[in-house]
Design an enzyme around this catalytic site. Structure first.
Site, PDB file in Angstrom:
ATOM      1  CB  SER A   1      32.151 -41.733 -10.613  1.00  0.00           C
ATOM      2  OG  SER A   1      33.311 -42.279 -11.196  1.00  0.00           O
TER       3      SER A   1
ATOM      4  CD  GLU B   1      32.526 -36.050 -16.190  1.00  0.00           C
ATOM      5  OE1 GLU B   1      33.147 -36.631 -15.284  1.00  0.00           O
ATOM      6  OE2 GLU B   1      31.282 -35.902 -16.168  1.00  0.00           O
TER       7      GLU B   1
ATOM      8  CG  HIS C   1      34.832 -37.722 -12.468  1.00  0.00           C
ATOM      9  ND1 HIS C   1      33.769 -38.085 -13.258  1.00  0.00           N
ATOM     10  CD2 HIS C   1      35.060 -38.776 -11.640  1.00  0.00           C
ATOM     11  CE1 HIS C   1      33.374 -39.297 -12.925  1.00  0.00           C
ATOM     12  NE2 HIS C   1      34.121 -39.739 -11.931  1.00  0.00           N
TER      13      HIS C   1
END
Length: 521
Positions: A210, A338, A435
């Site tokens: 990230s 995600e 994610h």
């Protein structure tokens, strides 16, 4: 078997003084080591300085403070989302202080073995997080599994790390990259000290997810970081572009106005308590970037490194990859779902096709119907919500493919592409391959992080395969190992992708038409 902890461990000499950690489960751990001096007061917005020397033996047995930041709850879409995400990730409560330039080291032995070094850069984009705030970040298992030295660290974030003030006064130029300069200082500390921990300063891998992936990408384009790392892994955030000077100045001027500070008086910012500074920066960001298009996540104003022409001479990977890192092997990839997941949404599987159409119309305008039709044709059994998730996540994966392609085009070192598609069974499977889903697997912590993985046999087996790929890449610059099918490096005519799932497969361009339909993020 119960863990035995020993504190009668060797005293190590660093460039700032002597430290002693502890040993457990066969791994020596050193926590909260200062690599830089405090960054508060007059040091705010200034380049970092090396840690101040100390006398005696400093205990390195607890994590150091994280950079001050807004509460996690403040950024969550709902209380339920925060609660479920906290359960999945195992959030740890951090201390916050501007004396935050600290790092942590896990090593099989503080000897002279010259093991590969893996330096982790945490997520939270450039605004939040720390090197120890998620349960998966414990480096014990990865260090043991791979016979490697693992380093995690904290650095300046948000307004403290990325407020560009050079427009107000020349001697403050570069303050928009203070947080990135912290990372350079940490890598210099690794170069100068990691040998005492059994690590090889000439074999350093930087890896991050990230916001941490964006930090890896940015470091690859920073002249000051050249030679401080030798391999790079970018997970779920390529950040091909950074903030331009015009936007950086617009953010700073808005902050000055919010605080009632004159443009010609930037020194007053050092006197503002962080709580007031944080309230002001959150208000400014809410005004400048009030909405987020889920199909265009990487096109918004937020705290980021600044393309200032000096510390960061140009956008990291746009329009081309940085030549200064052409020789650095790159591993890059994303997760299947995600940010478009069922976390915090217990009724997500009841999402109607009408609701999906409405969401896509807001994101894509007149192209929405054609994009939806394309994905429905390719995934006829998928639920409406899973179609939406695939569409929005394809835009993020496209950036990973672009990054791999641009790096490979330099011809100096290979790129490798992966796609993590394993869906967690916890919370009724609603999170999918969310994610952050790969973090327990990368750190070989699928058992430690059972709240994220379920702790089942499939998860534990996948953790072996994923962690071994990261370890092999850190050791050799090639993620292939005996537990995976043959994995070819990236080439534009094949787009070979290692799909990490219960069954791992190396597939050529498995979602090319989908990415072409959805477009880059």
């Amino acid at each position: 078997m119960a863990t035995t902890i020993r504190t009668d461990t060797p005293v190590l000499e660093t460039t700032s003084g002597r430290i002693r950690g502890f040993a457990a489960d066969g791994i020596h751990t050193f926590l909260g080591i200062p690599y830089g001096a405090p960054t508060g007061g007059a040091a705010r917005f200034r380049p970092p300085r090396p840690a101040e020397p100390w006398t005696g033996v400093r205990p390195a047995i607890v994590y150091g403070a994280a950079c001050p930041q807004a509460p996690r709850e403040a950024g969550a879409p709902s209380e339920r989302h925060f609660v479920e995400e906290a359960f999945l990730l195992g959030f740890n409560h951090s201390r916050y202080d501007e004396d935050c330039l600290r790092l942590n080291v896990w090593t099989p032995s503080p000897d002279v073995a010259k093991r590969p070094v893996m330096v982790w850069l945490h997520g939270g984009h450039f605004a939040s997080g720390s090197g120890h705030d998620i349960a998966a970040f414990d480096g014990t298992s990865l260090a043991r599994r791979g016979d490697v030295v693992v380093v995690t660290l904290n650095h300046r974030l948000n307004v403290l790390g990325h407020l560009e003030l050079g427009w107000a006064r020349a001697d403050l130029a570069g303050s928009g990259n203070a947080g990135m300069l912290d990372l350079v200082l940490a890598l210099a500390w690794v170069r100068d000290n990691i040998g005492a921990f059994g690590g090889d300063p000439d074999n350093v891998t930087i890896f991050g997810q990230s916001g941490g992936g964006a930090k890896v990408t940015t470091l690859m384009a920073m002249p000051a970081a050249r030679g401080l790392f030798h391999r790079a892994i970018v997970q779920s955030n390529c950040a091909l572009r950074q903030t331009g000077m015009a936007d950086a100045e617009r953010i700073a001027r808005a902050l000055f106005a919010e605080l009632g500070i004159a443009d010609e008086d930037p020194d007053r910012l050092a006197e503002v308590p962080y709580a007031a500074l944080s309230r002001a920066e959150l208000a400014v960001m809410a005004r400048l970037a009030p909405q987020q298009n889920p199909a265009r996540r990487n096109r918004r104003i937020r705290w980021e490194p600044v393309v200032d022409g000096r510390i960061l001479p140009h956008h990291a990977f746009d329009p081309v990859a940085p030549q200064i890192s052409a020789h650095v092997p790159l591993l890059v990839g994303t997760t299947l779902n995600e940010f478009t997941t069922g976390i915090g949404q217990p009724d997500i599987d009841g999402t109607s096709l009408t609701a999906v159409r409405q969401s896509l119309a807001a994101a894509y305008g007149s192209d929405a119907d054609a994009i939806l039709a394309h994905f429905r044709a390719r995934h006829p059994a998928a639920s409406p919500f899973d179609l939406l998730s695939r569409i929005y996540s394809a835009t993020i994966r496209e950036w990973a493919v672009i990054q791999a392609s641009r790096h490979a085009a330099l011809g100096g070192a290979p790129s490798w592409l992966y796609w993590f598609t394993w869906a967690t069974p916890v919370l009724d499977g609603r999170p999918r391959a969310y994610h952050n889903a790969e973090l327990p697997f990368v750190f070989h912590n699928a058992d430690r992080c059972a709240s994220a993985t379920g702790g089942g046999a499939d998860a534990l087996a996948l953790a072996d395969r994923v962690a071994d790929a990261w370890i092999a890449f850190a050791r050799h610059g090639d993620p292939n190992h005996a537990g995976l099918p043959a994995w070819a490096p990236f080439a534009d005519d094949r787009v070979t992708t290692m799909v990490f799932d219960t069954t791992c497969e190396a597939l050529d361009n498995p979602d090319g038409p989908e990415r072409a339909a959805a477009g880059p993020a």
